[in-house]
Design a protein around this motif. Structure first.
Motif, short mmCIF file in Angstrom:
data_model
loop_
_atom_site.label_atom_id
_atom_site.label_comp_id
_atom_site.label_asym_id
_atom_site.label_seq_id
_atom_site.Cartn_x
_atom_site.Cartn_y
_atom_site.Cartn_z
N ILE A 104 -7.00 10.84 2.93
CA ILE A 104 -5.95 9.88 2.59
C ILE A 104 -6.32 9.21 1.28
CG2 ILE A 104 -4.68 7.79 3.25
CD1 ILE A 104 -5.25 8.45 6.17
N PRO A 122 1.81 16.20 1.78
CA PRO A 122 1.38 14.95 2.40
C PRO A 122 2.53 14.19 3.05
CG PRO A 122 1.63 14.65 0.04
CD PRO A 122 1.90 16.10 0.32
N VAL A 123 2.14 13.35 4.00
CA VAL A 123 2.99 12.29 4.53
C VAL A 123 2.69 11.07 3.66
CG1 VAL A 123 3.36 10.79 6.53
CG2 VAL A 123 2.85 13.23 6.85
N ILE A 124 3.73 10.31 3.30
CA ILE A 124 3.49 9.12 2.47
C ILE A 124 4.04 7.89 3.16
CG2 ILE A 124 3.79 8.04 0.22
CD1 ILE A 124 4.06 10.75 -1.04
N LEU A 125 3.15 6.92 3.36
CA LEU A 125 3.54 5.68 4.02
C LEU A 125 3.51 4.54 3.01
CD1 LEU A 125 4.09 3.98 6.66
CD2 LEU A 125 1.60 3.65 6.75
N VAL A 126 4.62 3.79 2.94
CA VAL A 126 4.64 2.55 2.18
C VAL A 126 4.52 1.42 3.19
CG1 VAL A 126 5.96 1.05 0.63
CG2 VAL A 126 6.15 3.55 0.43
N SER A 127 3.53 0.56 3.01
CA SER A 127 3.31 -0.51 3.97
C SER A 127 2.92 -1.80 3.27
CB SER A 127 2.22 -0.10 4.97
OG SER A 127 1.00 0.14 4.30
N GLU A 128 2.95 -2.87 4.05
CA GLU A 128 2.57 -4.18 3.53
C GLU A 128 1.28 -4.62 4.20
OE1 GLU A 128 5.45 -7.24 4.26
OE2 GLU A 128 4.09 -8.84 3.62
N VAL A 129 0.34 -5.14 3.43
CA VAL A 129 -0.91 -5.63 4.01
C VAL A 129 -0.63 -6.97 4.71
CG1 VAL A 129 -3.29 -6.35 3.61
CG2 VAL A 129 -2.30 -4.49 2.25
N SER A 136 0.12 4.96 0.94
CA SER A 136 -0.91 5.83 1.51
C SER A 136 -0.41 7.26 1.53
CB SER A 136 -1.25 5.38 2.93
OG SER A 136 -1.71 4.05 2.94
N LYS A 149 0.85 -1.19 0.00
CA LYS A 149 0.00 0.00 0.00
C LYS A 149 0.88 1.23 0.00
CE LYS A 149 -3.43 0.36 2.93
NZ LYS A 149 -4.28 0.27 4.14
N TYR A 206 -3.17 0.41 -3.84
CA TYR A 206 -2.81 -0.97 -3.55
C TYR A 206 -2.09 -1.50 -4.79
CZ TYR A 206 -6.02 -0.95 0.42
OH TYR A 206 -6.66 -0.67 1.61
N MET A 247 -1.16 10.81 2.78
CA MET A 247 -1.95 11.26 3.91
C MET A 247 -1.76 12.76 4.09
SD MET A 247 -0.28 8.19 6.21
CE MET A 247 -1.59 7.76 7.33
#
Lengths: 133, 133
Positions: free
Chosen positions: B90, B124-131, B35, B33, B94, B37
């Motif tokens: 936000i 923005p703040v940008i988050l790279v994450s894993e589901v 995101s 993901k 995906y 934000m």
């Protein structure tokens, strides 16, 4: 007989195909999200295994049928070069009614807070939002 | 003939029921993901209509088949009493591959940044994450 068979084949195939959801996101439009976001900072920790196997199921259990689903994500990096990871993890509840959510959480707030220390030493930011798309 | 009919009924019903996804979240497990934000602060603004109808489709268009889906949420409130709204909005992509995402965004970064001013005055703040779930 053949006609009846063809009819049954047709209707059940239609049922089968109508279940497909090519844009699963559309199914969430209009729902409320409660996103519990754990900020990253030096010295802060997060135990994903405990969070996934113990904490989130515990909170989900309080929510009943108002909870449509919940998701968990693990922060990997900032998407902006040279910026630190914004959040270690985010747990998100998709709910139908915010007031029902608050009524379900209220009596269990102490139990939820007491459980924080079992997986993290940071206080979360919590965002209530509406799914637009 | 009756046996054949029963067999067809059974198999197509099974197909119909197997399409149901009671926990649609499971379909996203393992995806990445991104995101984006937009933090709330006094004096900061966000034009959701432009974001939904112009900006997000533009960025999604750069991503191609690597993009599984994108979502948009509108911040309503903090989930913690007496705390200000954390984020106005936000937008989340995906994706299957982070490197493909970066390769697709890279050449279009200037266009994306130039579009920010059309809907917001906050970075923005940008988050790279894993589901995970």
């Amino acid at each position: 007989m053949k006609l009846l068979l063809s009819f049954f084949l047709l209707t059940t195939s239609l049922v089968a195909f109508s279940q497909e959801k090519p844009n699963a996101g559309a199914a969430e439009k209009g729902l409320i999200k409660v996103s519990v976001m754990y900020p990253y900072a030096e010295g802060k920790t997060f135990n994903m295994e405990y969070y996934e196997t113990k904490h989130m199921p515990m909170v989900a259990g309080y929510l009943g049928s108002n909870l449509v689903k919940y998701t968990i994500e693990k922060g990997l990096a900032s998407g902006i070069p040279n910026q630190p990871l914004p959040f270690m993890a985010i747990g998100t509840f998709y709910i139908k009614s915010l007031s029902e959510y608050q009524a379900a959480i209220g009596p269990n707030r102490d139990a939820i807070r007491a459980d924080f220390q079992n997986y993290t030493n940071v206080s979360p930011v919590i965002l209530v939002s509406e799914v637009v798309k």
